[in-house]
Design a protein around this motif. Sequence first.
Motif, PDB file in Angstrom:
ATOM      1  N   ILE A   7       0.837  -1.223   0.000  1.00  0.00           N
ATOM      2  CA  ILE A   7       0.000   0.000   0.000  1.00  0.00           C
ATOM      3  C   ILE A   7       0.867   1.266   0.000  1.00  0.00           C
ATOM      4  N   ASN A   8       2.120   1.103   0.407  1.00  0.00           N
ATOM      5  CA  ASN A   8       3.170   2.099   0.206  1.00  0.00           C
ATOM      6  C   ASN A   8       2.836   3.553   0.575  1.00  0.00           C
ATOM      7  N   PRO A   9       2.528   3.821   1.832  1.00  0.00           N
ATOM      8  CA  PRO A   9       2.320   5.224   2.234  1.00  0.00           C
ATOM      9  C   PRO A   9       3.645   5.991   2.239  1.00  0.00           C
ATOM     10  N   ASN A  10       3.583   7.315   2.277  1.00  0.00           N
ATOM     11  CA  ASN A  10       4.820   8.117   2.349  1.00  0.00           C
ATOM     12  C   ASN A  10       5.507   7.958   3.696  1.00  0.00           C
ATOM     13  N   ILE A  11       4.686   7.924   4.753  1.00  0.00           N
ATOM     14  CA  ILE A  11       5.261   7.673   6.082  1.00  0.00           C
ATOM     15  C   ILE A  11       4.337   6.747   6.878  1.00  0.00           C
ATOM     16  N   VAL A  12       4.933   6.076   7.837  1.00  0.00           N
ATOM     17  CA  VAL A  12       4.171   5.206   8.736  1.00  0.00           C
ATOM     18  C   VAL A  12       4.360   5.728  10.158  1.00  0.00           C
ATOM     19  N   LEU A  13       3.240   5.912  10.857  1.00  0.00           N
ATOM     20  CA  LEU A  13       3.315   6.356  12.256  1.00  0.00           C
ATOM     21  C   LEU A  13       2.789   5.251  13.161  1.00  0.00           C
ATOM     22  N   PHE A  14       3.521   4.964  14.220  1.00  0.00           N
ATOM     23  CA  PHE A  14       3.027   4.068  15.266  1.00  0.00           C
ATOM     24  C   PHE A  14       2.739   4.927  16.492  1.00  0.00           C
ATOM     25  N   VAL A  15       1.545   4.734  17.079  1.00  0.00           N
ATOM     26  CA  VAL A  15       1.212   5.561  18.244  1.00  0.00           C
ATOM     27  C   VAL A  15       1.203   4.752  19.546  1.00  0.00           C
ATOM     28  N   GLY A  16       1.933   3.659  19.563  1.00  0.00           N
ATOM     29  CA  GLY A  16       2.214   2.977  20.824  1.00  0.00           C
ATOM     30  C   GLY A  16       1.355   1.778  21.144  1.00  0.00           C
ATOM     31  N   ASP A  17       1.678   1.150  22.279  1.00  0.00           N
ATOM     32  CA  ASP A  17       1.126  -0.143  22.691  1.00  0.00           C
ATOM     33  C   ASP A  17       1.433  -1.189  21.617  1.00  0.00           C
ATOM     34  N   ILE A  18       2.729  -1.372  21.419  1.00  0.00           N
ATOM     35  CA  ILE A  18       3.202  -2.248  20.361  1.00  0.00           C
ATOM     36  C   ILE A  18       3.787  -3.525  20.944  1.00  0.00           C
ATOM     37  N   SER A  19       4.535  -3.394  22.051  1.00  0.00           N
ATOM     38  CA  SER A  19       5.479  -4.471  22.375  1.00  0.00           C
ATOM     39  C   SER A  19       5.344  -5.134  23.734  1.00  0.00           C
ATOM     40  N   ASP A  20       4.599  -4.533  24.677  1.00  0.00           N
ATOM     41  CA  ASP A  20       4.612  -5.040  26.055  1.00  0.00           C
ATOM     42  C   ASP A  20       6.040  -5.157  26.593  1.00  0.00           C
ATOM     43  N   GLY A  21       6.924  -4.359  26.084  1.00  0.00           N
ATOM     44  CA  GLY A  21       8.308  -4.370  26.568  1.00  0.00           C
ATOM     45  C   GLY A  21       9.229  -5.317  25.810  1.00  0.00           C
ATOM     46  N   SER A  22       8.690  -5.999  24.782  1.00  0.00           N
ATOM     47  CA  SER A  22       9.524  -6.951  24.037  1.00  0.00           C
ATOM     48  C   SER A  22      10.311  -6.248  22.922  1.00  0.00           C
ATOM     49  N   VAL A  23      11.615  -6.332  23.017  1.00  0.00           N
ATOM     50  CA  VAL A  23      12.467  -5.666  22.024  1.00  0.00           C
ATOM     51  C   VAL A  23      12.344  -6.350  20.659  1.00  0.00           C
ATOM     52  N   LYS A  24      12.019  -7.644  20.697  1.00  0.00           N
ATOM     53  CA  LYS A  24      11.875  -8.420  19.463  1.00  0.00           C
ATOM     54  C   LYS A  24      10.838  -7.782  18.521  1.00  0.00           C
ATOM     55  N   ILE A  25       9.723  -7.371  19.098  1.00  0.00           N
ATOM     56  CA  ILE A  25       8.659  -6.760  18.273  1.00  0.00           C
ATOM     57  C   ILE A  25       9.116  -5.395  17.771  1.00  0.00           C
ATOM     58  N   ILE A  26       9.783  -4.652  18.642  1.00  0.00           N
ATOM     59  CA  ILE A  26      10.285  -3.329  18.245  1.00  0.00           C
ATOM     60  C   ILE A  26      11.283  -3.471  17.086  1.00  0.00           C
ATOM     61  N   LYS A  27      12.091  -4.532  17.133  1.00  0.00           N
ATOM     62  CA  LYS A  27      13.069  -4.740  16.051  1.00  0.00           C
ATOM     63  C   LYS A  27      12.387  -4.935  14.703  1.00  0.00           C
ATOM     64  N   LYS A  28      11.197  -5.514  14.727  1.00  0.00           N
ATOM     65  CA  LYS A  28      10.427  -5.718  13.485  1.00  0.00           C
ATOM     66  C   LYS A  28      10.144  -4.382  12.796  1.00  0.00           C
ATOM     67  N   ILE A  29       9.925  -3.363  13.603  1.00  0.00           N
ATOM     68  CA  ILE A  29       9.618  -2.039  13.049  1.00  0.00           C
ATOM     69  C   ILE A  29      10.800  -1.545  12.208  1.00  0.00           C
ATOM     70  N   ASN A  30      12.001  -1.905  12.644  1.00  0.00           N
ATOM     71  CA  ASN A  30      13.191  -1.478  11.894  1.00  0.00           C
ATOM     72  C   ASN A  30      13.296  -2.134  10.517  1.00  0.00           C
ATOM     73  N   GLU A  31      12.500  -3.187  10.297  1.00  0.00           N
ATOM     74  CA  GLU A  31      12.531  -3.846   8.976  1.00  0.00           C
ATOM     75  C   GLU A  31      11.665  -3.105   7.954  1.00  0.00           C
ATOM     76  N   ILE A  32      10.835  -2.183   8.429  1.00  0.00           N
ATOM     77  CA  ILE A  32       9.956  -1.450   7.498  1.00  0.00           C
ATOM     78  C   ILE A  32      10.813  -0.496   6.659  1.00  0.00           C
ATOM     79  N   LYS A  33      10.632  -0.579   5.348  1.00  0.00           N
ATOM     80  CA  LYS A  33      11.489   0.214   4.445  1.00  0.00           C
ATOM     81  C   LYS A  33      10.982   1.645   4.234  1.00  0.00           C
ATOM     82  N   ILE A  34       9.753   1.889   4.666  1.00  0.00           N
ATOM     83  CA  ILE A  34       9.143   3.222   4.498  1.00  0.00           C
ATOM     84  C   ILE A  34       9.529   4.070   5.728  1.00  0.00           C
ATOM     85  N   PRO A  35       9.741   5.388   5.563  1.00  0.00           N
ATOM     86  CA  PRO A  35      10.064   6.215   6.739  1.00  0.00           C
ATOM     87  C   PRO A  35       9.022   6.030   7.853  1.00  0.00           C
ATOM     88  N   THR A  36       9.502   5.703   9.033  1.00  0.00           N
ATOM     89  CA  THR A  36       8.618   5.308  10.128  1.00  0.00           C
ATOM     90  C   THR A  36       8.950   6.112  11.387  1.00  0.00           C
TER      91      THR A  36
END
Length: 257
Positions: A7-36
């Motif tokens: 769907i390729n938006p120009n930017i992706v915003l996350f507004v929280g409650d993503i991980s319950d403190g798990s760094v593993k899930i946060i690392k997934k966000i770094n795989e997104i190629k679109i500015p986040t």
Amino acid sequence: MKVLSIINPNIVLFVGDISDGSVKIIKKINEIKIPTFVILGNHDRGKDSTGETLSKQIRVLGEKYCAWDLKVFNNQINLLSARPCSSGGGYYLSKEVKGVYGPITEQDSINKIIKCSEETIEEIPLIIMSHAGPSGLGSEPKSICGKDWKSPSLDWGDRDLSAAISQIQKRRKVDLVIFGHMHNRLKRNLGLREMFKIDSKGTIYFNTAVVPRYKTDEDGKLLINFSWIEFENKELRHVSHRWYSESGEIREEDKFF
Ligand SMILES: [Fe+2]
């Protein structure tokens, strides 16, 4: 997250409650190629009062991490972030946040948000993103930031954010305030929350907490929810919640603007 690249938006915003403190899930966000850009929520603090779990997530996110700061994207959007990890309800700074930032008072928080707004580029739109929305938008269970889980219902928004927005509006237009935290489906069978509001200054408030974000269609195929906003000629033109198929088709749309 494959659907995002379709769907390729120009930017992706996350507004929280993503991980319950798990760094593993946060690392997934770094795989997104679109500015986040990411503001963390109360559930992302982990249960580590030293703030170390939170610090680790902040380090992993690097430049994507947003809290009390301003990022100007491509000379097109001012993206101002408010207090991180808020659980709403006026003003409460958790031990975890205190562990990272020190003892920030409500007035400190207001000042930090206003200070960021002073650096914004006047001619381009301003989006303020936070985890919980501002107070002052209603005190019914179904209000955009209303407490629904227990009687009496209350305005459960962030007071510091509200005070800062009022000050900023005296100087410049605030186009959009975007947040999550307060789920669309109300507790105690009270129905659905109002997820969209415009104030007398023309600022749009948009709650993106459609929970859960996944469901299946009548054929058992996965649908994923994204909140979608579009600007055209520096004006906000479109605000909706959308359900996408995994192949990027819009299958349902709840259009607010
Ligand atoms: Fe939350």
